[in-house]
Design a protein around this motif. Structure first.
Motif, PDB file in Angstrom:
ATOM      1  N   LYS A 307     -23.400 -43.647  19.090  1.00  0.00           N
ATOM      2  CA  LYS A 307     -22.826 -44.752  19.860  1.00  0.00           C
ATOM      3  C   LYS A 307     -22.463 -44.356  21.288  1.00  0.00           C
ATOM      4  O   LYS A 307     -22.840 -45.023  22.259  1.00  0.00           O
ATOM      5  CB  LYS A 307     -21.592 -45.313  19.139  1.00  0.00           C
ATOM      6  CG  LYS A 307     -20.947 -46.482  19.859  1.00  0.00           C
ATOM      7  CD  LYS A 307     -19.742 -47.006  19.083  1.00  0.00           C
ATOM      8  CE  LYS A 307     -19.073 -48.165  19.825  1.00  0.00           C
ATOM      9  NZ  LYS A 307     -17.895 -48.687  19.075  1.00  0.00           N
ATOM     10  N   GLU A 308     -21.710 -43.275  21.452  1.00  0.00           N
ATOM     11  CA  GLU A 308     -21.267 -42.864  22.782  1.00  0.00           C
ATOM     12  C   GLU A 308     -22.443 -42.385  23.639  1.00  0.00           C
ATOM     13  O   GLU A 308     -22.427 -42.548  24.859  1.00  0.00           O
ATOM     14  CB  GLU A 308     -20.203 -41.773  22.679  1.00  0.00           C
ATOM     15  CG  GLU A 308     -18.840 -42.293  22.251  1.00  0.00           C
ATOM     16  CD  GLU A 308     -18.312 -43.378  23.192  1.00  0.00           C
ATOM     17  OE1 GLU A 308     -18.383 -43.182  24.428  1.00  0.00           O
ATOM     18  OE2 GLU A 308     -17.841 -44.407  22.693  1.00  0.00           O
ATOM     19  N   ILE A 309     -23.437 -41.791  23.009  1.00  0.00           N
ATOM     20  CA  ILE A 309     -24.622 -41.353  23.758  1.00  0.00           C
ATOM     21  C   ILE A 309     -25.318 -42.561  24.364  1.00  0.00           C
ATOM     22  O   ILE A 309     -25.674 -42.572  25.552  1.00  0.00           O
ATOM     23  CB  ILE A 309     -25.581 -40.584  22.829  1.00  0.00           C
ATOM     24  CG1 ILE A 309     -24.947 -39.254  22.413  1.00  0.00           C
ATOM     25  CG2 ILE A 309     -26.934 -40.347  23.518  1.00  0.00           C
ATOM     26  CD1 ILE A 309     -25.739 -38.499  21.361  1.00  0.00           C
ATOM     27  N   ARG A 310     -25.519 -43.597  23.551  1.00  0.00           N
ATOM     28  CA  ARG A 310     -26.186 -44.802  24.033  1.00  0.00           C
ATOM     29  C   ARG A 310     -25.366 -45.494  25.129  1.00  0.00           C
ATOM     30  O   ARG A 310     -25.901 -45.939  26.142  1.00  0.00           O
ATOM     31  CB  ARG A 310     -26.426 -45.760  22.869  1.00  0.00           C
ATOM     32  CG  ARG A 310     -27.487 -45.254  21.894  1.00  0.00           C
ATOM     33  CD  ARG A 310     -27.655 -46.154  20.680  1.00  0.00           C
ATOM     34  NE  ARG A 310     -26.636 -45.916  19.673  1.00  0.00           N
ATOM     35  CZ  ARG A 310     -25.820 -46.842  19.191  1.00  0.00           C
ATOM     36  NH1 ARG A 310     -25.864 -48.075  19.638  1.00  0.00           N
ATOM     37  NH2 ARG A 310     -24.937 -46.536  18.249  1.00  0.00           N
ATOM     38  N   LYS A 311     -24.061 -45.538  24.916  1.00  0.00           N
ATOM     39  CA  LYS A 311     -23.171 -46.181  25.882  1.00  0.00           C
ATOM     40  C   LYS A 311     -23.150 -45.440  27.212  1.00  0.00           C
ATOM     41  O   LYS A 311     -23.264 -46.042  28.289  1.00  0.00           O
ATOM     42  CB  LYS A 311     -21.758 -46.262  25.293  1.00  0.00           C
ATOM     43  CG  LYS A 311     -20.738 -46.925  26.192  1.00  0.00           C
ATOM     44  CD  LYS A 311     -19.366 -46.947  25.511  1.00  0.00           C
ATOM     45  CE  LYS A 311     -18.307 -47.542  26.427  1.00  0.00           C
ATOM     46  NZ  LYS A 311     -16.966 -47.529  25.763  1.00  0.00           N
TER      47      LYS A 311
END
Length: 352
Positions: A307-311
């Motif tokens: 999630k944080e990588i994509r964000k």
């Protein structure tokens, strides 16, 4: 476009055009209300929303339309993973976190109460149409929703799954062809065996269930909708066509990627979420499939880890690390308003 006693009557809409319930912010209140005001069924993708955020968004939609709209939620899955499996999955993601400056290494946690709270909130808000993906909810829940007048819609990628939806009491079913962008809705059997094209899937489903069928997968304009209706579907669901519309909440990089890509550039991958999904091939997909292989956590655990990588990739304008969901007809994408998309579909179907 709609015939008497058709799906339009059940949904109280003018035209059998439905945006897919795309979770993750694509289906903004502006997009949902624009489609409903144009005579289609606006559809909020609430799969990742907390009940509180979902209610807030529903209230915003109601401010902009008095027409019927729907909300899509995910039937939950609660896979287990050991600490060792989580650590190993995180190991493959650490280089991306380091490159993007992400210091936190997440530990996935599942809240088993969210789904029930989502449905309870939808009932309180008197949402008239609720659709489900990734499975079929308990029969008792379906019956409770129908008692209050809610139209319930399921998702199927095979004839068998469509029959299950009907047997469980669903009012309608979306037949999701393999051309569709985003996550596969398969819940019974292997997703590989459920990669049936829309042209093949829809007529077979309509021949085996009595409930209305909504065609999905690769449908982008009036031609696709007309073909779906000719195959026996009573409505069409479009996803990628609405991702690039003006009201869409998709990231700019996501919209640009779809508008510039080719039909040969999409791939079905599990590396972002742990569940097979069709998107535009990029660096993250290529590297992860080469390295991590089958050592991914199941959905939604893998989704939580990335999630944080994509964000952060979106924030830093790094589309190579984003999940760029797209169906197989990206060349048909346009930059226009949602209402214009609905109007052009209706104009084409009615003129032919």
């Amino acid at each position: 476009m709609c015939k008497r006693h058709s799906v339009c009557d059940q949904l109280n809409i003018d035209y059998p055009v439905i945006p897919a319930g795309m979770a993750g912010g694509v289906t903004t209140p502006a997009l949902v209300s624009a489609v409903s005001n144009a005579g289609g069924l606006g559809n909020l993708g609430a799969g990742y929303m907390s009940p509180e955020a979902m209610v807030h968004t529903i209230k915003e939609i109601k401010k902009s339309t008095s027409r019927t709209f729907g909300v899509n939620v995910f039937v939950p899955q609660y896979p287990q993973a050991t600490d060792e499996e989580i650590a190993y999955a995180n190991k493959w993601l650490e280089p991306y976190r380091s490159e993007l400056g992400i210091e936190l290494t997440p530990t996935p946690k599942q809240d088993t109460s969210i789904f029930d709270k989502q449905v309870e909130a939808l009932m309180r808000e008197q949402v008239p149409v609720i659709s489900f993906t990734f499975g079929v909810p308990p029969r008792e829940m379906i019956n409770d929703l129908k008692k209050t007048g809610v139209v319930v819609i399921g998702t199927a990628t095979t004839v068998e799954e469509a029959i299950i939806n009907e047997e469980q009491g669903m009012d309608m079913v979306v037949a999701q062809g393999s051309e569709a962008g985003g996550h596969r809705g398969t819940f019974s059997g292997s997703f590989n065996q459920a990669m049936i094209g829309t042209m093949s899937l829809v007529p077979q489903v309509t021949d085996h269930v009595d409930i209305p069928v909504i065609a999905a997968g690769g449908i982008m304009d009036g031609r696709g909708v007309k073909a779906a209706l000719a195959l026996g579907a009573q409505a069409a669901q479009l996803g990628t066509a609405f991702v690039t519309c003006l009201e869409s909440g998709a990231k700019a990089q996501h919209k640009d990627a779809i508008l510039k890509t080719k039909e040969t550039d999409t791939v079905v991958t599990s590396v972002f979420s742990g569940k097979p999904a069709r998107g535009i091939r990029n660096t993250f997909i290529e590297e992860m499939e080469k390295g991590a292989g089958h050592n991914l956590l199941a959905y939604p655990l893998q989704n939580m880890l990335t999630k944080e990588i994509r964000k952060e990739a979106a924030s830093q304008n790094r589309p190579g690390y984003m999940s760029l969901w797209s169906g197989q007809s990206p060349r048909l994408s346009t930059r226009q308003s949602a209402s214009s998309i609905v109007e052009s579909i209706v104009s084409y179907v009615d003129s032919k």
